[in-house]
Enzyme design. Sequence first.
Site, PDB file in Angstrom:
ATOM      1  CB  SER A 227      -0.958  -0.050   1.193  1.00  0.00           C
ATOM      2  OG  SER A 227      -2.017   0.869   1.043  1.00  0.00           O
ATOM      3  CG  ASP A 355      -6.746  -2.518  -3.777  1.00  0.00           C
ATOM      4  OD1 ASP A 355      -7.385  -1.785  -2.992  1.00  0.00           O
ATOM      5  OD2 ASP A 355      -5.598  -2.913  -3.549  1.00  0.00           O
ATOM      6  CG  HIS A 384      -6.077  -2.225   0.205  1.00  0.00           C
ATOM      7  ND1 HIS A 384      -5.296  -1.748  -0.824  1.00  0.00           N
ATOM      8  CD2 HIS A 384      -5.497  -1.763   1.353  1.00  0.00           C
ATOM      9  CE1 HIS A 384      -4.301  -1.026  -0.338  1.00  0.00           C
ATOM     10  NE2 HIS A 384      -4.405  -1.026   0.984  1.00  0.00           N
TER      11      HIS A 384
END
Length: 440
Positions: A227, A355, A384
């Site tokens: 991320s 995502d 995610h």
Amino acid sequence: MTTTRTTTILSAFSHLTSRRHHHHQVQRRISSSSSNRKMNSSVNRQISNLISENDDLNLKLVSSSTSSSQVGEATDSLLTVFEKLRRPYNPYPLIGWNCHIETIFAAFFRSLPGIRFRRECLRTTDDGVVSLDWVCGDDTEIPVDAPVLILLPGLTGGSGDTYVQHMLARARRLRWRVVVFNSRGCGGSPVVTPQFYSASFTGDTREVVKHVNTRYPNSNLYAVGWSLGANILVRYLGEEAENCLLSGGVSLCNPFNLITADEDFRKGFNNIYDKALARSLTKIFKKHALLFEDIGGEYDIKLAANAKTVKEFDEGLTRVSFGFNTAEHYYSCSSSSDSIKYVRRPLLCIQAENDPIAPSRGIPYEDIKENPNCLLIVTPKGGHLGWVAGDEAPFGAPWTDPIVMEFLQHIEDAAPASWNSCVTSDDADHSTNGLHKIGV
């Protein structure tokens, strides 16, 4: 169980088998004459036809590298490194059908390996502090020249996160030394100056990599980021280019284009994630609020302390700390999509098509395709930081973990002696055809 297909775009990086003599750095330039390119083109067509007929592996070679020998090596490498991709990507029933269910399930119900750490606090050049969590016992159990893997968690994440510990445990089983890089304020890392970290700031990453390299000079260094950590890692790789001390990297769930990510972040159900992350940020901030008393300038301390969204926090604090005019200016200048073209180390990027936080429309497909150092895998499901699929689903390691370690181990096996070759911009111009497509 429903079988879906994984769309995988792999850009053949020709330098994987380059070597560097033990303890010495060698920068090697790959060149190709016009006559060689003509010969290689013919060989490439033969290889392409051969692989296209292999329906058992669902392997389609769209085009290939400019060197016949390198094409063979890259093609063989793909079949070896990504053995797991021969299997269909099967999302776990019920959990994997919805991106939000998968994201939330992974965050709350994924098992925690329970790794014991030894913390090292590293003072940075601006008097800040980051925390490096090493696995207890590694100094005696892992060889001194073993490869070192640096892990960069996502926004507000740290060594206590399940996805971090699962990756760590897998790497350690392969006798890799692993360290978790906890950014300022994250994972219990102290904040001692009026500055946190940001998507744009690679200074701490640079210092951590240098520190680890000094500590283990005979080891190859690698990094995995998730991320926001992935965004920072890719920016670092692009900034360092040929001078990068890392031998390879992996980017997972990278938002890439932060403007696009911000637009999607504030839509529909995504507001839940936005508010949750904002709460985590304000919680960290309030612990260290006294550092910001009477700081003056454009800071909006009240907004940062009571932020209901990540953007409010960034507007009140982050963008000011790092010299941006607005939050939008901060996002625009901090996107790692702008860094891909400059990456000169093997980089694997894995994204999920659905995502909700790192939208697939932000993936820099063309820049990845044109960079012979980069590989991209896009799965149809995954959410995610989810990827609840594979042998250990639903409570075990994400589907991505074995693929990540296959990739990194392949680079390490091809470079037993401190690999540090590079592909120059000219080489990249000759290698932009190196695009493979695999359907599994």
